[in-house]
Design a protein around this motif. Structure first.
Motif, PDB file in Angstrom:
ATOM      1  N   ARG A  10      17.308  18.101  -5.329  1.00  8.19           N
ATOM      2  CA  ARG A  10      17.879  19.188  -6.144  1.00  8.19           C
ATOM      3  C   ARG A  10      18.702  20.146  -5.291  1.00  8.19           C
ATOM      4  O   ARG A  10      19.807  20.529  -5.653  1.00  8.19           O
ATOM      5  CB  ARG A  10      16.773  19.953  -6.870  1.00  8.19           C
ATOM      6  CG  ARG A  10      16.548  19.499  -8.287  1.00  8.19           C
ATOM      7  CD  ARG A  10      15.715  20.478  -9.106  1.00  8.19           C
ATOM      8  NE  ARG A  10      14.524  20.987  -8.447  1.00  8.19           N
ATOM      9  CZ  ARG A  10      13.361  20.357  -8.380  1.00  8.19           C
ATOM     10  NH1 ARG A  10      13.214  19.183  -8.920  1.00  8.19           N
ATOM     11  NH2 ARG A  10      12.331  20.911  -7.765  1.00  8.19           N
ATOM     12  N   GLU A  11      18.146  20.535  -4.151  1.00  2.00           N
ATOM     13  CA  GLU A  11      18.846  21.490  -3.275  1.00  2.00           C
ATOM     14  C   GLU A  11      20.131  20.882  -2.713  1.00  2.00           C
ATOM     15  O   GLU A  11      21.180  21.527  -2.714  1.00  2.00           O
ATOM     16  CB  GLU A  11      17.939  21.943  -2.123  1.00  2.00           C
ATOM     17  CG  GLU A  11      16.779  22.809  -2.548  1.00  2.00           C
ATOM     18  CD  GLU A  11      17.195  24.157  -3.107  1.00  2.00           C
ATOM     19  OE1 GLU A  11      18.285  24.663  -2.755  1.00  2.00           O
ATOM     20  OE2 GLU A  11      16.422  24.724  -3.907  1.00  2.00           O
ATOM     21  N   LEU A  12      20.070  19.648  -2.237  1.00  2.00           N
ATOM     22  CA  LEU A  12      21.259  19.019  -1.650  1.00  2.00           C
ATOM     23  C   LEU A  12      22.312  18.689  -2.705  1.00  2.00           C
ATOM     24  O   LEU A  12      23.502  18.711  -2.418  1.00  2.00           O
ATOM     25  CB  LEU A  12      20.875  17.762  -0.869  1.00  2.00           C
ATOM     26  CG  LEU A  12      20.124  18.011   0.426  1.00  2.00           C
ATOM     27  CD1 LEU A  12      19.749  16.680   1.076  1.00  2.00           C
ATOM     28  CD2 LEU A  12      20.939  18.871   1.389  1.00  2.00           C
ATOM     29  N   GLU A  13      21.861  18.396  -3.917  1.00  2.00           N
ATOM     30  CA  GLU A  13      22.822  18.120  -4.979  1.00  2.00           C
ATOM     31  C   GLU A  13      23.642  19.366  -5.315  1.00  2.00           C
ATOM     32  O   GLU A  13      24.832  19.280  -5.584  1.00  2.00           O
ATOM     33  CB  GLU A  13      22.106  17.613  -6.232  1.00  2.00           C
ATOM     34  CG  GLU A  13      23.046  17.064  -7.274  1.00  2.00           C
ATOM     35  CD  GLU A  13      22.312  16.404  -8.421  1.00  2.00           C
ATOM     36  OE1 GLU A  13      22.839  15.412  -8.935  1.00  2.00           O
ATOM     37  OE2 GLU A  13      21.218  16.887  -8.816  1.00  2.00           O
ATOM     38  N   SER A  14      23.016  20.528  -5.248  1.00  2.00           N
ATOM     39  CA  SER A  14      23.761  21.750  -5.540  1.00  2.00           C
ATOM     40  C   SER A  14      24.523  22.279  -4.334  1.00  2.00           C
ATOM     41  O   SER A  14      25.530  22.962  -4.486  1.00  2.00           O
ATOM     42  CB  SER A  14      22.842  22.837  -6.101  1.00  2.00           C
ATOM     43  OG  SER A  14      21.939  23.274  -5.118  1.00  2.00           O
ATOM     44  N   ASN A  15      24.040  21.953  -3.114  1.00  2.00           N
ATOM     45  CA  ASN A  15      24.745  22.396  -1.907  1.00  2.00           C
ATOM     46  C   ASN A  15      24.440  21.428  -0.765  1.00  2.00           C
ATOM     47  O   ASN A  15      23.451  21.599  -0.044  1.00  2.00           O
ATOM     48  CB  ASN A  15      24.341  23.824  -1.523  1.00  2.00           C
ATOM     49  CG  ASN A  15      25.105  24.331  -0.321  1.00  2.00           C
ATOM     50  OD1 ASN A  15      25.920  23.616   0.274  1.00  2.00           O
ATOM     51  ND2 ASN A  15      24.840  25.567   0.069  1.00  2.00           N
ATOM     52  N   GLY A  16      25.293  20.442  -0.598  1.00  2.00           N
ATOM     53  CA  GLY A  16      25.113  19.432   0.434  1.00  2.00           C
ATOM     54  C   GLY A  16      25.356  19.930   1.849  1.00  2.00           C
ATOM     55  O   GLY A  16      25.153  19.186   2.806  1.00  2.00           O
ATOM     56  N   ARG A  17      25.809  21.168   1.989  1.00  2.00           N
ATOM     57  CA  ARG A  17      26.091  21.717   3.317  1.00  2.00           C
ATOM     58  C   ARG A  17      24.962  22.589   3.860  1.00  2.00           C
ATOM     59  O   ARG A  17      25.118  23.232   4.887  1.00  2.00           O
ATOM     60  CB  ARG A  17      27.385  22.526   3.265  1.00  2.00           C
ATOM     61  CG  ARG A  17      28.588  21.623   3.029  1.00  2.00           C
ATOM     62  CD  ARG A  17      29.846  22.386   3.183  1.00  2.00           C
ATOM     63  NE  ARG A  17      29.929  22.909   4.541  1.00  2.00           N
ATOM     64  CZ  ARG A  17      31.030  23.018   5.237  1.00  2.00           C
ATOM     65  NH1 ARG A  17      32.157  22.646   4.708  1.00  2.00           N
ATOM     66  NH2 ARG A  17      31.035  23.513   6.451  1.00  2.00           N
ATOM     67  N   LEU A  18      23.825  22.603   3.164  1.00  2.00           N
ATOM     68  CA  LEU A  18      22.687  23.376   3.683  1.00  2.00           C
ATOM     69  C   LEU A  18      22.302  22.839   5.060  1.00  2.00           C
ATOM     70  O   LEU A  18      22.293  21.631   5.275  1.00  2.00           O
ATOM     71  CB  LEU A  18      21.475  23.216   2.758  1.00  2.00           C
ATOM     72  CG  LEU A  18      21.460  23.983   1.450  1.00  2.00           C
ATOM     73  CD1 LEU A  18      20.244  23.569   0.628  1.00  2.00           C
ATOM     74  CD2 LEU A  18      21.434  25.473   1.699  1.00  2.00           C
TER      75      LEU A  18
END
Length: 146
Positions: A10-18
């Motif tokens: 979920r987190e990477l889908e919304s922001n893959g640059r974390l």
């Protein structure tokens, strides 16, 4: 796949640059455990890749249409021949084999209506397997995922 893997996705889908540290903080695991999980999700193919989401208008590609394609022949060979033509068409951003009245749904992006008309006649209109073309022009996209 457990709740931590689901949170990672979920987190990477919304922001893959974390960064790994930011991701670990958001999901509640250590950075090393998070990294191992992300690497396993990548290795197993659950995470297929990372990409940039582009502003098509700023790139001069402001015309978007969804196009349904009906084939004149419903054989596997006709499908393969159609797909061979479409695979090299830069205007086609997505191609899906679908159920229903049509065989394919395309997402097409061009500079403008004139460029789409050229694509419609010079590319789609020249594919021998194509029997019908229905175009739905996107007027606005209030919700869009990448």
């Amino acid at each position: 796949m457990d709740r931590f893997d689901e949170k990672i996705l979920r987190e990477l889908e919304s922001n893959g640059r974390l960064t790994n540290v930011e991701l670990a903080d958001r999901i509640g695991l250590s950075p090393s455990a998070t990294l191992r999980r992300v690497q396993e999700l990548e290795r197993s193919g659950v995470i297929k890749g990372y990409r940039a989401v582009l502003d098509r208008n700023k790139l001069g590609m402001g015309f978007v249409a969804y196009v349904t394609i009906g084939l004149s022949n419903h054989s596997k060979q006709a499908q393969l021949e159609f797909e061979e033509h479409i695979i090299d068409a830069n205007e086609v951003k997505e191609c899906h084999n679908i159920t229903g009245a049509s065989e394919y749904l395309l997402r097409v992006e061009t500079e403008d209506l004139v460029a789409y008309k050229r694509f419609h006649s010079d590319v789609l209109g020249e594919i021998p397997q194509v029997n019908s073309i229905t175009t739905m022009v996107v007027m606005e996209s209030p919700k869009e995922t990448g």
